[in-house]
Design an enzyme around this catalytic site. Structure first.
Site, mmCIF file in Angstrom:
data_model
loop_
_atom_site.group_PDB
_atom_site.id
_atom_site.type_symbol
_atom_site.label_atom_id
_atom_site.label_comp_id
_atom_site.label_asym_id
_atom_site.label_seq_id
_atom_site.Cartn_x
_atom_site.Cartn_y
_atom_site.Cartn_z
ATOM 1 N N HIS A 124 0.814 -1.226 0.000
ATOM 2 C CA HIS A 124 0.000 0.000 0.000
ATOM 3 C C HIS A 124 0.844 1.271 0.000
ATOM 4 O O HIS A 124 0.555 2.200 -0.748
ATOM 5 C CB HIS A 124 -0.941 0.022 1.216
ATOM 6 C CG HIS A 124 -1.925 -1.100 1.217
ATOM 7 N ND1 HIS A 124 -1.647 -2.310 1.815
ATOM 8 C CD2 HIS A 124 -3.158 -1.203 0.666
ATOM 9 C CE1 HIS A 124 -2.694 -3.112 1.650
ATOM 10 N NE2 HIS A 124 -3.614 -2.480 0.959
ATOM 11 N N GLU A 149 2.342 -1.334 7.883
ATOM 12 C CA GLU A 149 3.452 -1.496 6.934
ATOM 13 C C GLU A 149 4.694 -0.729 7.382
ATOM 14 O O GLU A 149 5.818 -1.214 7.239
ATOM 15 C CB GLU A 149 2.982 -1.077 5.530
ATOM 16 C CG GLU A 149 1.913 -2.051 5.004
ATOM 17 C CD GLU A 149 1.451 -1.834 3.571
ATOM 18 O OE1 GLU A 149 0.629 -2.630 3.098
ATOM 19 O OE2 GLU A 149 1.891 -0.863 2.919
ATOM 20 N N ARG A 176 -22.602 16.733 12.945
ATOM 21 C CA ARG A 176 -22.790 17.817 11.972
ATOM 22 C C ARG A 176 -24.081 17.536 11.198
ATOM 23 O O ARG A 176 -24.247 16.452 10.642
ATOM 24 C CB ARG A 176 -21.609 17.882 10.994
ATOM 25 C CG ARG A 176 -20.356 18.526 11.565
ATOM 26 C CD ARG A 176 -19.273 18.660 10.501
ATOM 27 N NE ARG A 176 -18.217 19.566 10.909
ATOM 28 C CZ ARG A 176 -17.099 19.192 11.533
ATOM 29 N NH1 ARG A 176 -16.896 17.921 11.844
ATOM 30 N NH2 ARG A 176 -16.179 20.080 11.870
ATOM 31 N N ARG A 195 -16.227 23.695 17.632
ATOM 32 C CA ARG A 195 -17.524 23.027 17.577
ATOM 33 C C ARG A 195 -18.486 23.457 18.690
ATOM 34 O O ARG A 195 -19.600 22.964 18.742
ATOM 35 C CB ARG A 195 -17.314 21.510 17.576
ATOM 36 C CG ARG A 195 -16.579 20.976 16.352
ATOM 37 C CD ARG A 195 -17.257 21.356 15.046
ATOM 38 N NE ARG A 195 -18.690 21.174 15.086
ATOM 39 C CZ ARG A 195 -19.313 20.004 15.034
ATOM 40 N NH1 ARG A 195 -18.612 18.901 14.889
ATOM 41 N NH2 ARG A 195 -20.629 19.922 15.098
HETATM 42 N N1 URA Z 1 -10.929 16.992 11.845
HETATM 43 C C1 URA Z 1 -12.028 16.438 12.409
HETATM 44 O O1 URA Z 1 -12.128 15.216 12.530
HETATM 45 N N2 URA Z 1 -13.016 17.280 12.831
HETATM 46 C C2 URA Z 1 -12.961 18.605 12.691
HETATM 47 O O2 URA Z 1 -13.903 19.301 13.057
HETATM 48 C C3 URA Z 1 -11.798 19.165 12.099
HETATM 49 C C4 URA Z 1 -10.795 18.328 11.684
#
Ligand code: URA
Length: 270
Positions: A8, A86, A174, A230
């Site tokens: 890979h 790997e 989200r 967030r």
């Molecule tokens: N990476 C993630 O997993 N979530 C985010 O909000 C930003 C980067």
């Protein structure tokens, strides 16, 4: 250890030359792996190793002559598990994930860096490697080295628990920015729940990396640039991304340059 080219990642033991590296900086994004190898002033690029499957990897050296691989894990734990397997077979015994993340706590601002001391691992790939109850813990010595590096660089840094999940949209609650507006019941309110569990951030690879470290017997750490806040938004703050990524990379490189690698051997932490 065979000399064959790994299926890979697209390179093998012979590509690493004499005195092969034992350290890898691992990025989800191939562009970040390139940035480390080609643009960070403290890094001297020796050569590109492969671009197979978009898993760009580079052989590079630090000012003290120590060599490392800057590699791409790809997005998420299944891809990471293959790349780490790997690379381990090629002799890599220290992995530092240099990633990006979304913050779950108001004081963890966009632009800062989060050093993971452990992960809540909600990842399917990890369940093929260890039981779900198995701890996803970062190497303590490497983690302290990352903190010391962040302090030395006067970075805006945090240390804590990371949530590693398999999806960027549904699994990180989200809905506005997602094509799928419907969340499973168990994911509705998950951000608030994690906030109360004192989880600092979301990302998609560290938990599986940490479990692999425990099972395989290598040292793993993780430093992530915060690119989404967030607590107030679903969006990635693109204007802050490059600077924050460079801060996370600088912390990882500083840790590699300063850490006492003696203590990364399994005999000190197993
Ligand atoms: N990476 C993630 O997993 N979530 C985010 O909000 C930003 C980067």
């Amino acid at each position: 250890m065979s000399n064959d080219i790994k299926y890979h990642i697209g390179f093998g033991r012979e590509d690493l030359g004499e005195n092969p590296p034992t350290i890898t900086l691992l990025c989800g994004d191939p562009e970040r792996a390139r940035l480390i190898a080609e643009e960070m002033p403290e890094v001297r690029l020796e050569k590109g190793l492969s671009t197979k499957r978009g898993l760009h990897s580079y052989l590079a050296a630090l000012p003290d002559g120590r060599r490392l691989i800057s590699a791409t894990s790809g997005m998420g734990a299944p891809s990471l598990s293959i790349v780490v397997n790997e690379l381990f077979d090629l002799g890599i015994r220290t992995f530092i994930r240099v990633g990006t993340c979304g913050s779950l706590q108001p004081e963890v601002r966009v632009g800062s860096v989060v050093i993971s001391r452990a992960a809540l691992c909600r990842q399917g790939a990890a369940s093929d490697i260890a039981p779900v109850e198995y701890p996803a813990a970062a190497n303590p010595f490497l983690t302290v080295a990352l903190v010391e590096a962040a302090k030395k660089l006067k970075a805006d840094w945090h240390i804590g628990i990371t949530a590693s999940v398999d999806t960027f949209y549904e699994g990180q609650e989200r809905t506005e920015s997602s094509a799928n507006k419907h969340l499973l019941r168990r994911l509705v309110g998950i951000n608030e729940e994690y906030r109360h569990l004192n989880i600092l951030n979301y990302e998609m690879e560290a938990g599986t990396l940490f479990k692999m470290a425990g099972v395989y017997g290598f040292a793993a750490g993780c430093v992530c640039a915060v690119i989404a806040g967030r607590t107030s938004s679903e969006e990635v703050v693109l204007e802050e991304k490059r600077k924050a990524e460079k801060n996370a990379i600088a912390v990882a490189l500083q840790a590699v340059m300063e850490m006492d690698t003696e203590y990364l051997q399994p005999k000190y932490w197993r």
